[in-house]
Scaffold this motif. Structure first.
Motif, PDB file in Angstrom:
ATOM      1  N   LEU A  45       0.820  -1.206   0.000  1.00  0.00           N
ATOM      2  CA  LEU A  45       0.000   0.000   0.000  1.00  0.00           C
ATOM      3  C   LEU A  45       0.859   1.264   0.000  1.00  0.00           C
ATOM      4  O   LEU A  45       0.426   2.305  -0.500  1.00  0.00           O
ATOM      5  CB  LEU A  45      -0.976  -0.001   1.166  1.00  0.00           C
ATOM      6  N   ILE A  46       2.062   1.179   0.544  1.00  0.00           N
ATOM      7  CA  ILE A  46       2.984   2.314   0.433  1.00  0.00           C
ATOM      8  C   ILE A  46       3.350   2.498  -1.035  1.00  0.00           C
ATOM      9  O   ILE A  46       3.317   3.604  -1.566  1.00  0.00           O
ATOM     10  CB  ILE A  46       4.236   2.117   1.314  1.00  0.00           C
ATOM     11  N   SER A  47       3.639   1.377  -1.695  1.00  0.00           N
ATOM     12  CA  SER A  47       3.940   1.430  -3.132  1.00  0.00           C
ATOM     13  C   SER A  47       2.750   1.970  -3.922  1.00  0.00           C
ATOM     14  O   SER A  47       2.923   2.733  -4.882  1.00  0.00           O
ATOM     15  CB  SER A  47       4.278   0.037  -3.663  1.00  0.00           C
ATOM     16  N   ALA A  48       1.543   1.582  -3.535  1.00  0.00           N
ATOM     17  CA  ALA A  48       0.335   2.030  -4.234  1.00  0.00           C
ATOM     18  C   ALA A  48       0.177   3.543  -4.156  1.00  0.00           C
ATOM     19  O   ALA A  48      -0.480   4.145  -5.005  1.00  0.00           O
ATOM     20  CB  ALA A  48      -0.899   1.334  -3.666  1.00  0.00           C
ATOM     21  N   ALA A  49       0.783   4.159  -3.162  1.00  0.00           N
ATOM     22  CA  ALA A  49       0.692   5.608  -2.988  1.00  0.00           C
ATOM     23  C   ALA A  49       1.727   6.372  -3.808  1.00  0.00           C
ATOM     24  O   ALA A  49       1.709   7.605  -3.839  1.00  0.00           O
ATOM     25  CB  ALA A  49       0.858   5.953  -1.505  1.00  0.00           C
ATOM     26  N   SER A  50       2.609   5.672  -4.492  1.00  0.00           N
ATOM     27  CA  SER A  50       3.736   6.320  -5.170  1.00  0.00           C
ATOM     28  C   SER A  50       3.360   7.187  -6.368  1.00  0.00           C
ATOM     29  O   SER A  50       4.166   8.013  -6.796  1.00  0.00           O
ATOM     30  CB  SER A  50       4.764   5.269  -5.612  1.00  0.00           C
ATOM     31  N   GLY A  51       2.190   7.057  -6.910  1.00  0.00           N
ATOM     32  CA  GLY A  51       1.796   7.872  -8.059  1.00  0.00           C
ATOM     33  C   GLY A  51       1.110   9.180  -7.698  1.00  0.00           C
ATOM     34  O   GLY A  51       0.848  10.010  -8.571  1.00  0.00           O
ATOM     35  N   PHE A  52       0.843   9.408  -6.428  1.00  0.00           N
ATOM     36  CA  PHE A  52       0.077  10.580  -6.016  1.00  0.00           C
ATOM     37  C   PHE A  52       0.880  11.865  -5.773  1.00  0.00           C
ATOM     38  O   PHE A  52       0.309  12.948  -5.829  1.00  0.00           O
ATOM     39  CB  PHE A  52      -0.729  10.274  -4.753  1.00  0.00           C
ATOM     40  N   PRO A  53       2.180  11.803  -5.480  1.00  0.00           N
ATOM     41  CA  PRO A  53       2.903  13.033  -5.131  1.00  0.00           C
ATOM     42  C   PRO A  53       2.879  14.109  -6.218  1.00  0.00           C
ATOM     43  O   PRO A  53       2.746  13.831  -7.410  1.00  0.00           O
ATOM     44  CB  PRO A  53       4.331  12.543  -4.893  1.00  0.00           C
ATOM     45  N   ILE A  54       3.025  15.317  -5.713  1.00  0.00           N
ATOM     46  CA  ILE A  54       3.053  16.535  -6.513  1.00  0.00           C
ATOM     47  C   ILE A  54       1.778  16.627  -7.360  1.00  0.00           C
ATOM     48  O   ILE A  54       1.793  16.865  -8.553  1.00  0.00           O
ATOM     49  CB  ILE A  54       4.341  16.663  -7.359  1.00  0.00           C
ATOM     50  N   GLY A  55       0.671  16.423  -6.676  1.00  0.00           N
ATOM     51  CA  GLY A  55      -0.632  16.608  -7.313  1.00  0.00           C
ATOM     52  C   GLY A  55      -0.981  15.540  -8.321  1.00  0.00           C
ATOM     53  O   GLY A  55      -1.531  15.844  -9.376  1.00  0.00           O
ATOM     54  N   VAL A  56      -0.685  14.300  -8.040  1.00  0.00           N
ATOM     55  CA  VAL A  56      -0.928  13.117  -8.862  1.00  0.00           C
ATOM     56  C   VAL A  56       0.035  13.109 -10.052  1.00  0.00           C
ATOM     57  O   VAL A  56      -0.178  13.787 -11.063  1.00  0.00           O
ATOM     58  CB  VAL A  56      -2.400  12.974  -9.336  1.00  0.00           C
ATOM     59  N   GLY A  57       1.107  12.383  -9.890  1.00  0.00           N
ATOM     60  CA  GLY A  57       2.083  12.206 -10.963  1.00  0.00           C
ATOM     61  C   GLY A  57       2.682  13.493 -11.487  1.00  0.00           C
ATOM     62  O   GLY A  57       2.902  13.633 -12.678  1.00  0.00           O
ATOM     63  N   ARG A  58       2.943  14.418 -10.588  1.00  0.00           N
ATOM     64  CA  ARG A  58       3.521  15.724 -10.924  1.00  0.00           C
ATOM     65  C   ARG A  58       2.603  16.616 -11.768  1.00  0.00           C
ATOM     66  O   ARG A  58       3.052  17.586 -12.362  1.00  0.00           O
ATOM     67  CB  ARG A  58       4.872  15.573 -11.629  1.00  0.00           C
ATOM     68  N   SER A  59       1.318  16.297 -11.830  1.00  0.00           N
ATOM     69  CA  SER A  59       0.389  17.116 -12.620  1.00  0.00           C
ATOM     70  C   SER A  59      -0.045  18.368 -11.872  1.00  0.00           C
ATOM     71  O   SER A  59      -0.658  19.252 -12.453  1.00  0.00           O
ATOM     72  CB  SER A  59      -0.842  16.306 -13.001  1.00  0.00           C
ATOM     73  N   ARG A  60       0.225  18.398 -10.570  1.00  0.00           N
ATOM     74  CA  ARG A  60      -0.138  19.510  -9.687  1.00  0.00           C
ATOM     75  C   ARG A  60      -1.656  19.680  -9.577  1.00  0.00           C
ATOM     76  O   ARG A  60      -2.155  20.774  -9.408  1.00  0.00           O
ATOM     77  CB  ARG A  60       0.539  20.807 -10.119  1.00  0.00           C
ATOM     78  N   CYS A  61      -2.365  18.557  -9.670  1.00  0.00           N
ATOM     79  CA  CYS A  61      -3.820  18.587  -9.477  1.00  0.00           C
ATOM     80  C   CYS A  61      -4.121  18.398  -7.990  1.00  0.00           C
ATOM     81  O   CYS A  61      -3.632  19.161  -7.189  1.00  0.00           O
ATOM     82  CB  CYS A  61      -4.489  17.519 -10.340  1.00  0.00           C
ATOM     83  N   MET A  62      -4.834  17.358  -7.594  1.00  0.00           N
ATOM     84  CA  MET A  62      -5.183  17.179  -6.186  1.00  0.00           C
ATOM     85  C   MET A  62      -3.932  16.887  -5.361  1.00  0.00           C
ATOM     86  O   MET A  62      -3.128  16.022  -5.720  1.00  0.00           O
ATOM     87  CB  MET A  62      -6.186  16.048  -5.997  1.00  0.00           C
ATOM     88  N   CYS A  63      -3.791  17.593  -4.266  1.00  0.00           N
ATOM     89  CA  CYS A  63      -2.658  17.444  -3.353  1.00  0.00           C
ATOM     90  C   CYS A  63      -2.417  15.965  -3.019  1.00  0.00           C
ATOM     91  O   CYS A  63      -3.348  15.239  -2.651  1.00  0.00           O
ATOM     92  CB  CYS A  63      -2.953  18.235  -2.082  1.00  0.00           C
ATOM     93  N   GLY A  64      -1.178  15.528  -3.161  1.00  0.00           N
ATOM     94  CA  GLY A  64      -0.816  14.136  -2.896  1.00  0.00           C
ATOM     95  C   GLY A  64      -1.039  13.723  -1.450  1.00  0.00           C
ATOM     96  O   GLY A  64      -1.297  12.553  -1.170  1.00  0.00           O
ATOM     97  N   ALA A  65      -0.927  14.672  -0.528  1.00  0.00           N
ATOM     98  CA  ALA A  65      -1.173  14.338   0.880  1.00  0.00           C
ATOM     99  C   ALA A  65      -2.633  13.949   1.088  1.00  0.00           C
ATOM    100  O   ALA A  65      -2.933  13.005   1.829  1.00  0.00           O
ATOM    101  CB  ALA A  65      -0.792  15.511   1.782  1.00  0.00           C
ATOM    102  N   ILE A  66      -3.537  14.649   0.429  1.00  0.00           N
ATOM    103  CA  ILE A  66      -4.958  14.294   0.500  1.00  0.00           C
ATOM    104  C   ILE A  66      -5.162  12.904  -0.101  1.00  0.00           C
ATOM    105  O   ILE A  66      -5.848  12.053   0.470  1.00  0.00           O
ATOM    106  CB  ILE A  66      -5.822  15.325  -0.260  1.00  0.00           C
ATOM    107  N   SER A  67      -4.560  12.666  -1.255  1.00  0.00           N
ATOM    108  CA  SER A  67      -4.691  11.362  -1.921  1.00  0.00           C
ATOM    109  C   SER A  67      -4.204  10.232  -1.025  1.00  0.00           C
ATOM    110  O   SER A  67      -4.861   9.196  -0.905  1.00  0.00           O
ATOM    111  CB  SER A  67      -3.906  11.353  -3.231  1.00  0.00           C
ATOM    112  N   GLY A  68      -3.049  10.413  -0.403  1.00  0.00           N
ATOM    113  CA  GLY A  68      -2.509   9.384   0.485  1.00  0.00           C
ATOM    114  C   GLY A  68      -3.393   9.128   1.693  1.00  0.00           C
ATOM    115  O   GLY A  68      -3.616   7.990   2.089  1.00  0.00           O
TER     116      GLY A  68
END
Length: 162
Positions: A45-68
């Motif tokens: 599940l830590i690995s599953a969270a790896s695509g969320f940083p910097i707003g989902v894959g660096r797209s700067r959309c939804m905050c990765g902390a919220i996603s995690g």
């Protein structure tokens, strides 16, 4: 699952692992929740969270902390079988809504990474400091929700630097 959780420890661990460069925001949250609430949570599940940083894959959309944090809620409260009008799914969405509403109320009414980092150099200390704080805040809120819903005793008084 642990019977008592230190909210300060959850926040500290999430912030520290991000601060030192071990994980990004969403991964740090999953790591801290696993360590402090459910050590039996699959490391995957830590690995599953790896695509969320910097707003989902660096797209700067939804905050990765919220996603995690929402991923953590899904682990504890989500469903694993598809079914229409599922109470479990409804409950998980209700908790996710609570989490994101809390973040919005604290931060310009938005979950948008782009808006939060607007005008910042992404490699600057200012940017990282803000993201570390968002990570701690979201880890704490997720842990509070998990503890409340699972009947885990909350402790706000201690943190053990490990």
């Amino acid at each position: 699952m642990k019977k008592e959780v230190s909210i300060k420890q959850v926040r500290y661990d999430a912030e520290e692992v991000f601060r030192i460069g071990g994980f990004y925001c969403s991964e740090a949250i999953m790591s801290s929740i696993r360590k402090n609430i459910d050590p039996n949570m699959p490391e995957a599940l830590i690995s599953a969270a790896s695509g969320f940083p910097i707003g989902v894959g660096r797209s700067r959309c939804m905050c990765g902390a919220i996603s995690g944090a929402i991923l953590a809620l899904g682990y504890f409260f989500g469903r694993d079988k598809g079914k229409a009008n599922d109470e479990k799914s409804d409950k998980c969405m209700e908790l996710a809504h609570e989490l994101q509403a809390s973040f919005r109320s604290n931060h310009q009414g938005t979950l948008c990474c782009y808006k939060h980092i607007e005008g910042m150099d992404i490699l600057s200390g200012e940017h990282k400091k803000q993201c570390v704080a968002f990570t701690g805040e979201c880890a704490q809120k997720a842990a509070e929700i998990i503890a409340r819903e699972k009947g885990i005793k909350l402790n706000y008084d201690w943190v053990e630097v490990r």
